[in-house]
Design a protein around this motif. Structure first.
Motif, PDB file in Angstrom:
ATOM      1  N   VAL A 248     104.383 140.047   6.426  1.00 44.26           N
ATOM      2  CA  VAL A 248     104.686 138.823   5.689  1.00 44.26           C
ATOM      3  C   VAL A 248     104.422 137.554   6.501  1.00 44.26           C
ATOM      4  N   GLY A 249     103.993 137.717   7.748  1.00 44.36           N
ATOM      5  CA  GLY A 249     103.693 136.553   8.574  1.00 44.36           C
ATOM      6  C   GLY A 249     102.911 136.960   9.799  1.00 44.36           C
ATOM      7  N   THR A 250     102.280 135.977  10.430  1.00 40.47           N
ATOM      8  CA  THR A 250     101.493 136.250  11.622  1.00 40.47           C
ATOM      9  C   THR A 250     101.356 134.994  12.467  1.00 40.47           C
ATOM     10  N   LEU A 251     101.072 135.172  13.732  1.00 44.64           N
ATOM     11  CA  LEU A 251     100.643 134.099  14.612  1.00 44.64           C
ATOM     12  C   LEU A 251      99.974 134.699  15.833  1.00 44.64           C
ATOM     13  N   GLN A 252      99.224 133.849  16.523  1.00 51.50           N
ATOM     14  CA  GLN A 252      98.601 134.227  17.786  1.00 51.50           C
ATOM     15  C   GLN A 252      99.195 133.353  18.870  1.00 51.50           C
ATOM     16  N   LEU A 253      99.621 133.974  19.965  1.00 51.83           N
ATOM     17  CA  LEU A 253     100.146 133.273  21.125  1.00 51.83           C
ATOM     18  C   LEU A 253      99.214 133.556  22.297  1.00 51.83           C
TER      19      LEU A 253
ATOM     20  N   THR B 153     102.012 127.256  33.833  1.00 47.42           N
ATOM     21  CA  THR B 153     101.454 128.119  32.797  1.00 47.42           C
ATOM     22  C   THR B 153     101.909 127.545  31.464  1.00 47.42           C
ATOM     23  N   ARG B 154     100.991 127.523  30.503  1.00 47.85           N
ATOM     24  CA  ARG B 154     101.338 127.025  29.175  1.00 47.85           C
ATOM     25  C   ARG B 154     100.990 128.081  28.145  1.00 47.85           C
ATOM     26  N   SER B 155     101.525 127.913  26.983  1.00 50.08           N
ATOM     27  CA  SER B 155     101.143 128.794  25.879  1.00 50.08           C
ATOM     28  C   SER B 155     100.656 127.935  24.725  1.00 50.08           C
ATOM     29  N   ILE B 156      99.790 128.534  23.924  1.00 49.14           N
ATOM     30  CA  ILE B 156      99.284 127.879  22.730  1.00 49.14           C
ATOM     31  C   ILE B 156      99.573 128.780  21.539  1.00 49.14           C
ATOM     32  N   ILE B 157     100.178 128.200  20.520  1.00 49.41           N
ATOM     33  CA  ILE B 157     100.461 128.903  19.279  1.00 49.41           C
ATOM     34  C   ILE B 157      99.357 128.542  18.294  1.00 49.41           C
ATOM     35  N   GLU B 158      98.745 129.548  17.707  1.00 53.51           N
ATOM     36  CA  GLU B 158      97.638 129.348  16.766  1.00 53.51           C
ATOM     37  C   GLU B 158      97.826 130.236  15.540  1.00 53.51           C
ATOM     38  N   GLY B 159      97.145 129.892  14.471  1.00 52.99           N
ATOM     39  CA  GLY B 159      97.041 130.757  13.300  1.00 52.99           C
ATOM     40  C   GLY B 159      98.370 131.190  12.709  1.00 52.99           C
TER      41      GLY B 159
END
Length: 150
Positions: free
Chosen positions: A64-69, A81-87
């Motif tokens: 029911v949901g998704t994301l890319q980290l 260090t950083r993270s990026i949340i996408e999609g």
């Protein structure tokens, strides 16, 4: 929402993920759910990279949901260090249920676990509801983003 499981995506999840990516006015213009070949190849690349986390939210056996980290080590900010949340996508019949908040909270928690000092994301300027959502969660629109199709 204790019936929710956030887990790594599996190859069998690709059609559902792509359908969610395509299920809005912007995604409908750039996604091709009828041809999963490029998505399968991309998924394989993601699966081989330990800094990529494609996850799905599952309720009652249904995605029911998704994301890319993405975790990015760097030199700036004193070697942070950083993270990026996408999609980030939520299935249409789950929008407004708090699921998006749960997914973003998962991403922030995983970013902390990976010793990130910064979490960032971009959202298309036309997505005014998304902007309000991210600001409500504590994100600040602090930078101007640029993109170039190549």
């Amino acid at each position: 929402m204790s019936d929710l499981d956030i887990r790594p995506a599996a190859p069998a999840d690709i059609p559902t993920i792509v359908a969610m990516l395509a299920d809005d006015p912007l995604g409908a213009q750039r996604e091709s759910p009828d041809d999963l070949t490029p998505y399968t190849a991309a998924f394989e690349r993601l699966a081989q990279d330990p800094n990529q986390h494609q996850v799905v939210a599952v309720r009652e056996g249904r995605v029911v949901g998704t994301l890319q980290l993405t975790i990015i080590p760097g030199l700036s900010r004193r070697g942070s260090t950083r993270s990026i949340i996408e999609g980030v996508r939520i299935h249409a019949d789950e929008r407004g249920s708090g699921l998006g908040t749960r997914l973003i909270e998962w991403a922030i928690g995983e970013s902390r676990r990976q010793n990130c000092q910064l979490v960032q994301l971009t959202s298309d300027a036309t997505r005014t509801d998304a902007r309000r959502f991210y600001e409500r969660l504590g994100f600040e629109a602090s930078h101007v983003g640029f993109k170039m199709s190549i």
